[in-house]
Design a protein around this motif. Structure first.
Motif, PDB file in Angstrom:
ATOM      1  N   TYR A 265      33.993  34.997  46.853  1.00  0.00           N
ATOM      2  CA  TYR A 265      34.619  36.368  47.172  1.00  0.00           C
ATOM      3  C   TYR A 265      36.014  36.142  48.237  1.00  0.00           C
ATOM      4  O   TYR A 265      37.064  36.949  48.023  1.00  0.00           O
ATOM      5  CB  TYR A 265      33.820  37.137  47.986  1.00  0.00           C
TER       6      TYR A 265
ATOM      7  N   CYS B  38      38.795  34.763  46.044  1.00  0.00           N
ATOM      8  CA  CYS B  38      39.297  36.064  45.223  1.00  0.00           C
ATOM      9  C   CYS B  38      40.203  37.012  45.986  1.00  0.00           C
ATOM     10  O   CYS B  38      41.195  37.396  45.651  1.00  0.00           O
ATOM     11  CB  CYS B  38      38.171  36.631  44.489  1.00  0.00           C
TER      12      CYS B  38
ATOM     13  N   ILE C 106      43.710  46.726  51.542  1.00  0.00           N
ATOM     14  CA  ILE C 106      42.439  46.629  51.084  1.00  0.00           C
ATOM     15  C   ILE C 106      42.213  45.450  50.880  1.00  0.00           C
ATOM     16  O   ILE C 106      42.916  44.534  50.148  1.00  0.00           O
ATOM     17  CB  ILE C 106      42.349  47.578  49.927  1.00  0.00           C
ATOM     18  N   LEU C 107      40.931  44.532  51.055  1.00  0.00           N
ATOM     19  CA  LEU C 107      40.644  43.303  50.815  1.00  0.00           C
ATOM     20  C   LEU C 107      39.607  43.471  49.941  1.00  0.00           C
ATOM     21  O   LEU C 107      38.284  43.821  50.154  1.00  0.00           O
ATOM     22  CB  LEU C 107      40.279  42.308  52.089  1.00  0.00           C
ATOM     23  N   THR C 108      39.695  42.936  48.820  1.00  0.00           N
ATOM     24  CA  THR C 108      38.798  43.168  47.624  1.00  0.00           C
ATOM     25  C   THR C 108      38.764  42.211  46.660  1.00  0.00           C
ATOM     26  O   THR C 108      39.902  41.324  46.675  1.00  0.00           O
ATOM     27  CB  THR C 108      38.557  44.456  47.015  1.00  0.00           C
ATOM     28  N   SER C 109      37.855  41.821  45.842  1.00  0.00           N
ATOM     29  CA  SER C 109      37.680  40.995  45.090  1.00  0.00           C
ATOM     30  C   SER C 109      37.276  41.709  43.620  1.00  0.00           C
ATOM     31  O   SER C 109      36.939  41.213  42.660  1.00  0.00           O
ATOM     32  CB  SER C 109      36.853  39.696  44.991  1.00  0.00           C
ATOM     33  N   LEU C 110      37.003  42.951  43.503  1.00  0.00           N
ATOM     34  CA  LEU C 110      36.726  43.802  42.799  1.00  0.00           C
ATOM     35  C   LEU C 110      37.884  44.400  41.849  1.00  0.00           C
ATOM     36  O   LEU C 110      38.763  44.956  42.279  1.00  0.00           O
ATOM     37  CB  LEU C 110      35.882  45.000  43.106  1.00  0.00           C
ATOM     38  N   HIS C 111      37.940  44.044  40.625  1.00  0.00           N
ATOM     39  CA  HIS C 111      39.060  44.445  39.528  1.00  0.00           C
ATOM     40  C   HIS C 111      38.386  44.707  38.424  1.00  0.00           C
ATOM     41  O   HIS C 111      38.378  44.058  37.521  1.00  0.00           O
ATOM     42  CB  HIS C 111      40.170  43.460  39.716  1.00  0.00           C
TER      43      HIS C 111
END
Ligand code: TPP
Ligand code: TPP
Ligand code: SF4
Ligand code: SF4
Ligand code: SF4
Ligand code: SF4
Ligand code: SF4
Ligand code: SF4
Ligand code: MG
Ligand code: MG
Lengths: 109, 189, 270, 384, 270, 384, 109, 189
Positions: F102, F105, F219-224
């Protein structure tokens, strides 16, 4: 019956037709449209002019698509002519738009 | 003959079982078949689609991006996938749910009032089988017989009493093909 | 037109003579939410953002999104956000909180995220009295993955992994985690609310406001459980789901405060 | 627990099924007695199918609090002598790495299924092969290897369950099935073979079932605090891995006879590459496909054997290029190895792969070569 | 010789005319235990094995050892055992239990193992009402790794990671997990005991016996917390450690039953 | 949080310290603001030292409920813009694999320390290098790479903290320090260099610190969820890894000039091999040592450059042979690559390594070669 | 004082000298030896003959190194001669072993 | 000159600080030094040991298996490590804790009654420094001066008032060397 005059606008493009506002409205002012929006949802529309601006519909609306208006407390516009009550942002060429003036007499504030 | 089909619509419209019926029928006909649902969280919004491939050779990828036939059961699906139909391909759509009809001119477009036809058969749920019928009317990639046999396999046992009306729907769909094709012009009103 | 009273036209400004009493706060981004029609997640998002707006702390608040249907919360909340791994939102929030002691921090989590895979992180954050707010959406199901049993699924409730209804022998009991958390000395304010009626919505908003005020005053850990619906997972219309929720969820998860100002409240319900 | 009679022999049976369901159905037929899992897309159907069907047919099927719990329940349940499995997808499998390392060291046979989705992180739920390294090199700590099987069809989603359990039992080692979201979600024809668990499941005298008076207690542990002992355990494990490498390599080789170019791909990427290879053959390009069926042990030998006659190899993966290292290790610098791949849940198309093959073969790949070879698959098991 | 009464000689059999009233049960392997002098782990091992002997279930019992000082429990208990990963003993025990429904299963865990890293597995096993016994050694410290803070470390208690004494602000509150577990409907019998006096030892043995009887009768989850010492971690002699334990641990972890026959008992202490 | 002034510049300062303590001290000096960890042998001193010293000097130091919690707190804390780290040993690092995936990413810079012990499973607490694959190939799911540094002395246990944080910040990538139990536990001389965090820590405009009116939300995210987007993210990550590979390779090369045999080893094994190489040189054997300092990016180029003049390579590892694959990838089949290693916490001796070198060089390695070369270390940073 | 006659044997090789038995003995019959065993521990020894066989020492002994004996209820051996009370299994060449007979008179059961 | 030393005993005997003192002194003398404790869970049993390497060249491995000098402070340590002393090496042991003395004849063996000597200096804790002194009396791998300076670094500040008595202990240890060596025979009684 309603002592305060209110009004609502539904962003029908974004409305998902969940009917929770309909359920929540103490005035039975709302109903789902027979038509669907581009997402295929039967969106909410105001069907009566007895809205009190109580906010209930807006409070329960999960998609925050209802804006609620009300006569200002120290109101000038108390008997302002009622107009557009639903936002139509997704007008398409082939849509039939019906605008009916609500009879003045029905506004009994 | 290979047919690559995309069926797309809302969750409740029988999108997936329509696809399964075709795939199962293909299998019964000795074809190589694959059925692939979309399973993204866009399902949250209630949309569903599946890709069915009916082929003579082993299917390589079950996920493809252009199709011989698109069956669009609602407006978002039509908007999204109209361009994915191969040149010369076919687009069937559910008339009752479409506000803005397709505009391509290099494909065959058939609006089908499957919902109304289903109502006429007194079962709102069989619109998808009307569509299957229309598809069969246009293609002979699978046999009508196999589709009928497939129905038994695809419908859960508790719905087996509905097999007859599903058959009727398929038949009605097939018979619609003539009517629909002639009404093609009109649909572009 | 079937309904002659159906009125549609393009209006953008406030109708003449009226003033706005409720409109979407600008703390919401305006992106269309991906939630199913009638899902409680949207209501809670809205309330959170209303409170941030009212307290004017949009620029000081960091949110932590879970993995669950609300995984995209950051698409809707117009604030800095971090997307946590499934179950770890409380740990992520702890990291943020400890590094930014003067900001406001909240996590937003579903029942699977918070009470199954994230049990340890949830409980230890509470036990440490981490000074943040956890918003806990208890819809008794795994919405995002397509309707499997959650820790809070009721006995006898049908889900895709309890096709015959939840059975205690195999799956254990519905897990009343808020009650456990309320027992922890680190928890300052624990309440259970809902958002299915206008009155419930107002109460939940007050609870959220209260929790942020506690956070401002460094009182420690606050948890707001919102008993919510999942029309898709429950396979009901939104309106029916709310009725079902009242009748079935509330007896197991009775609404009200479990702990206020650090004091345990008498137990309600079973 | 009468494990040998858990599932009676059934006759072959053809169905149209999702890969996840076929895998679950095969597990029941393979005599799997326990499943512990946690939902995650795109493999939740395994849990759901087993909940319905498995329970009906006597299996213990539990949705538990997390993948961490699940893998440790597998440790416990399989350690108690039962055929036990779990399944998950990428992030959930990462959470299992400590547990898998423990299982490998304690030599507990079990089956772990990874229906790989696009990563890293939360990523996407679409199909991918980005967990190749994790599966084959060891995502957990220490020197260990699960046996790794890579199905390429719904049929193989079923077949590899039997094989996976049998290999696990044979070697007292975890088996990992590395599939992907598409294989899990797609429906295809599947035929269930005759399989009588009683004929396949060996006695497990090492299992902790309660110590009778007349045997030493059974201890399952991975703790060997004395380095000398721990080294001994490691040597034993390494020895076992050597045996596995010697006996269990499986791969598919297509059009190898006269090939100048070798496409190497596994799982779904191999199906697509197969199609591309056929298309290229139709255009007269002398190209072959090697599909590793076991990713561990890896078919290095076939690469070593072929390298002298090849002009180049093309590795097609649904990741950023992971198996390419194994292919390079196999051809040992003798031929250039190129990579083509898609990531994040995108599946390469046969046309894209064909394009790469054409690029490798160069324009003038010799006229008159346009003979279409009949496809001839051979599923070889080296020395086995 | 300094003490003339000190008598030593080789004797192997029972002294003439006397009968054995206590001897090491053969359910213990006889291996010399690696525990520090005076450590409570040994006493609890002994009691467990005495009960197995008395109930004659040595051949039907599978134990699960944790990671902690008792990691080597399987060297001492003469039964089939599995060594679990740190914190996962309850999950491992669940696996064993579900596959061998007719056997006896217990896990043996320290406070770090059970109440820190293993919180989720501990709580969910209890919530499922798994039909096994958890023996929980609460010594308020991480013995094995050299004396770091445990979840149950007392406020103000010095450990190698709370050199100034445990401070609530940083490390949160001592975690009374047995109390939480007692709240769960899946838990049938939860008790807190000690083994520092002959009387306490007798009571603990009774509790263990009771738990195994419940297990035999498939009553569900039982937890026996033993408040114990860690002379090495606490840096005290064994005798002093026991006194310190009485004075300091018992007020926070009062002895007695928390739940019997599925019924919550009134709270004692704070 | 005035991060740039967290630690004032201090003058160089020589001490005798444990590796774990030196690492912890360096973290304080490097301006590390947050440490989240869980005790585990043989690295608990990091937590203990920081609890005492770090807190005194303003750091947030927390012993938390687990490694899983710790790595996710690192995600949160580092995502909030602070210099944050964690440390653990093998099993604990396995538990962090999901979190590291995570972090990689979401591109959150941070430092993770693995004081490797003997595995697999619970294993032993003695020093080992069995987590090489996990560290370098990606123990978590998906395509990602932490930058991996391998210290070989207490001095480097300190040095690599500064370097590790700086690289992490430079590339918005996690850095992993892969040490071993001996390096953590042993005391040696260590000198702390001058280092002013303010000069090294860049602005972090991407951090979630609260969204001011005038910037977009962070935004900190690893969701795409869209595969196209996820592929784009992967391509961006791969591009970054390429840059890292181009710029950050570090290694040590000893006696390379005329070498016929190359010993390759990292960390403690490299120290021991170094001694063996010196002993062999004294016996006239033309042998060199290559010690990768960065395990990712790996110094393949130096192997490629040297392969034509070598007769063979010997890889010495405290595992069953993991880095040997990278060495083989480097020499591309040009020379035989042999492995010598010990496992399970046993450290090879210089004599054992010498023996292997002698075996490789054969008996008649040419008389008159017995000239003792002066040791000349060169720490090269390729293209940097 | 003691109405029942008991006796204990300590496996001094395994005893860790924790002193818990000493603390637990109501008769003060036990004490730690001045000598150490091979592990370096001052092991427990019986220093009085007033043991009642109450088991207390054995109950609290973490290492289960104490065996306790008692006169059988319907005892014949009530006044049996008291003998060896500690096991010595680690006798080494250089150890000095002292055995003293306890005076009969002191046994007052 | 290189000295590889193993110091082994119980936890409380100052095993680790004895080693640290030597290592620190070596560092002050410009030597390459390493100090490596054993850290296994055998520490549960209360034993402790450390390896100190004092060398002129960089230390390769801090963990070695044979030693120039063994300092055994209790019986288990002696039993375990006697064989690890290099031929010709030295074995010092604490006399008071040893039941079975060492038997090798190819090494120099020195029993030291450090405990008693420490008592004579009225501080039971400084037995280890007596041993340091003995070691210094036998080896000049580090200077006495450096050892004295090392003490300041190794002792925590709260014990700095004890530096003088520690120095005395080192001195006493050095002076013992003559006595001890001569009494060597006797120890093999
Ligand atoms: C490690 C891991 N395990 C499992 C999942 C799959 N997963 C995504 S959301 C979810 C549960 C969602 O349920 P809940 O938290 O109740 O949220 P809801 O969708 O109901 O709002 C699961 C199991 C995951 N993403 N990561
Ligand atoms: C995943 C993992 N993290 C950490 C450790 C290190 N570790 C071993 S035992 C232990 C804690 C022991 O404490 P407790 O459970 O209280 O048992 P005690 O030793 O006090 O009996 C820890 C943290 C480990 N082995 N594995
Ligand atoms: S504001 Fe109140 S009265 Fe008006 S529509 Fe909404 S709910 Fe009805
Ligand atoms: S509550 Fe909102 S989304 Fe639902 S129908 Fe009413 S306006 Fe539409
Ligand atoms: S699945 Fe359930 S929780 Fe998720 S968005 Fe839909 S209704 Fe809401
Ligand atoms: S460290 Fe503590 S818990 Fe562990 S054996 Fe020693 S006294 Fe017992
Ligand atoms: S049995 Fe009782 S009286 Fe005898 S020594 Fe033991 S504690 Fe004392
Ligand atoms: S209690 Fe046991 S171990 Fe402790 S001193 Fe007494 S006999 Fe020895
Ligand atoms: Mg939920
Ligand atoms: Mg403990």
């Amino acid at each position: 019956m309603a002592s305060v005059r209110g009004n609502v606008q539904v962003d029908i493009d974004t409305c998902k037709g969940c009917e929770l506002c309909v359920e929540a409205c103490p005035q039975d002012s709302l109903q789902l449209s027979e038509k669907v929006n581009a997402q295929g949802y039967h969106y909410a529309v105001l069907i009566q002019d007895n809205c009190t601006g109580c906010e209930n519909c807006a409070l329960v609306c999960p998609d925050a698509v209802i804006t609620v208006y009300r006569t200002p407390k120290n109101s000038a516009g108390k008997n302002a002519k009622r107009e557009a009550v639903a936002t139509v942002t997704n007008v398409r060429a082939n849509m039939k738009i019906t605008v009916e003036e609500l009879p003045e007499g029905k506004v009994d504030l | 003959m290979t047919q690559e089909i995309l069926i797309a619509g809302f969750g409740g419209q029988g999108v997936l079982s329509m696809g399964m019926t075709l795939a199962y029928a293909g299998m019964l006909d000795g074809k190589e078949v694959s059925w692939m649902p979309s399973y993204g969280p866009e399902m949250r919004g209630g949309t569903a689609n599946c890709i069915v491939i009916l082929a003579d050779e082993p299917v390589s990828s079950p996920i493809i991006t252009s199709f011989d036939t698109l069956v669009a059961l609602n407006q978002p699906s039509l908007d999204k996938f109209e361009k994915a139909v191969k040149k010369g391909g076919t687009l069937l759509y559910e008339k009752s749910t479409i506000i803005t009809p397709p505009t391509r001119t290099d494909i065959t477009i058939l609006p089908v009032d499957a919902a109304r036809e289903a109502e006429l058969l007194k079962n709102k749920k069989i619109g998808n089988m009307i569509m299957v019928g229309v598809f069969l009317g246009l293609n002979d990639v699978v046999s009508v017989d196999s589709v009928m046999r497939a129905l038994e396999k695809v419908l859960p046992e508790r719905y087996h009493h509905l097999i007859p009306v599903n058959r009727d729907a398929v038949e009605r769909g097939r018979s619609l093909v003539g009517e629909t094709v002639t009404s093609l012009e009109e649909s572009h009103e | 037109m079937d309904n002659p009273r159906e009125v549609e036209m393009e209006t953008v400004s406030c109708p003449e003579g009226l003033e706005v009493v409720w409109e979407k706060p600008e703390t919401l981004t305006g992106n269309r939410m991906h939630y199913c029609p009638g899902c409680g997640h949207g209501v809670v998002h809205k309330l959170l953002m209303e409170v941030l707006k009212e307290m004017d702390i949009q620029d000081k608040t960091i949110g932590v999104a879970p993995v669950g249907c609300s995984v995209f919360a950051y698409n809707y909340m117009n604030i800095d956000m971090q997307e946590a791994a499934h179950g770890r939102a409380a740990a992520v929030a702890t990291g943020v909180r400890r590094m930014l002691p003067d900001k406001f921090v909240f996590s937003y989590q579903g029942d699977g995220d918070l009470a199954a895979i994230g049990t340890a992180e949830t409980i230890h954050a509470a036990n440490r009295g981490e000074n943040f707010l956890v918003v806990f959406i208890n819809n008794g199901i795994y919405g995002m993955t397509g309707g499997q049993m959650a820790p809070t699924t009721l006995v006898g409730m049908k889900t895709s992994t309890t096709p015959g209804g939840r059975d205690v022998e195999t799956s254990g009991f519905p897990f009343n985690i808020s009650r456990l958390i309320a027992m922890l000395p680190g928890a300052y304010y624990v309440t259970r609310q809902s958002v299915h009626t206008p009155g419930a919505v107002r109460k939940t908003k007050k609870a959220i406001r209260k929790a942020f005020e506690h956070q401002r005053d460094r009182k420690g850990y606050c948890l707001i459980e919102v008993v919510s619906n999942c029309p898709s997972g429950w396979k009901m219309t939104p309106v029916v789901s709310n009725q079902w929720m009242e009748e079935n969820m509330f007896p197991s998860y009775p609404l009200g405060d479990l702990k206020t100002d650090g004091v345990l409240q008498p137990l309600k319900g079973n | 627990m009468n494990r040998k009679n858990a599932t009676p022999t059934e006759k072959p049976d053809i169905r149209l099924m999702k890969g996840n369901e076929a895998l679950a159905e095969a597990a029941i037929r393979a005599g799997c007695q326990g499943y512990f899992g946690y939902p995650i897309t795109p493999q939740s159907e395994v849990l759901e199918y087993l909940t319905e069907e498995g329970r009906k047919r006597g299996m213990v099927v539990m949705q538990v609090e997390s993948e961490l719990a699940a893998i440790n329940m597998v440790y416990g349940g399989a350690g108690a002598g039962a055929r036990v499995m779990t399944s998950s997808s990428s992030p959930g499998i990462s959470l299992m790495q400590e547990g898998i390392s423990y299982i490998a060291c304690a030599e507990i046979p079990c089956l772990v299924v990874n229906v790989n989705r696009g990563g890293p992180g939360l990523g996407t739920i679409q199909p991918a092969q980005g967990d190749y390294f994790q599966a084959t090199k060891g995502g957990g700590h220490g020197d260990y290897h699960p046996i790794v099987l890579a199905p390429a069809s719904v049929q193989e989603m079923a077949d590899m369950v039997y094989l996976g359990f049998d290999l696990a039992d044979k070697y007292r080692n975890p088996t990992l099935i590395l599939a992907d979201g598409a294989l899990g979600q797609m429906m295809e024809k599947v035929e269930f073979p005759e399989y009588n668990p009683a004929d396949h499941i060996p006695e497990k005298p090492w299992a902790t079932t309660g110590k009778p008076k007349d045997r030493e207690r059974n201890i399952l542990t991975s703790l060997h605090i004395q380095p000398e002992k721990m080294e001994e355990v490691n040597r034993r494990l390494q020895k076992k891995y050597e045996t596995i490498c010697a006996n269990e390599v499986r791969y598919q080789l297509v059009h190898a006879d006269d090939a100048e170019i070798l496409v190497v791909a596994f799982g779904l990427a191999a199906r697509i590459s197969h199609k591309a290879v056929e298309m290229a053959r139709a255009q007269g390009i002398r190209v072959a496909l090697m599909r590793p069926i076991t990713l561990y042990p890896y078919p290095y030998d076939v690469l070593r054997r072929m390298k002298s006659t090849l002009k180049g190899a093309l590795v097609v993966e649904m990741n950023a290029g992971q198996m390419i290292e194994d292919v390079r290790l196999g051809v040992e610098g003798a031929v250039p190895v190129k990579y083509f791949g898609r990531m994040g849940g995108i599946i390469p198309t046969p046309e894209e792969v064909l394009e790469e093959i054409r690029r490798m073969s160069g324009d003038g790949h010799g006229a008159g070569d346009g003979h279409h070879h009949a496809m001839h698959d051979q599923i070889l098991e080296e020395r086995n």
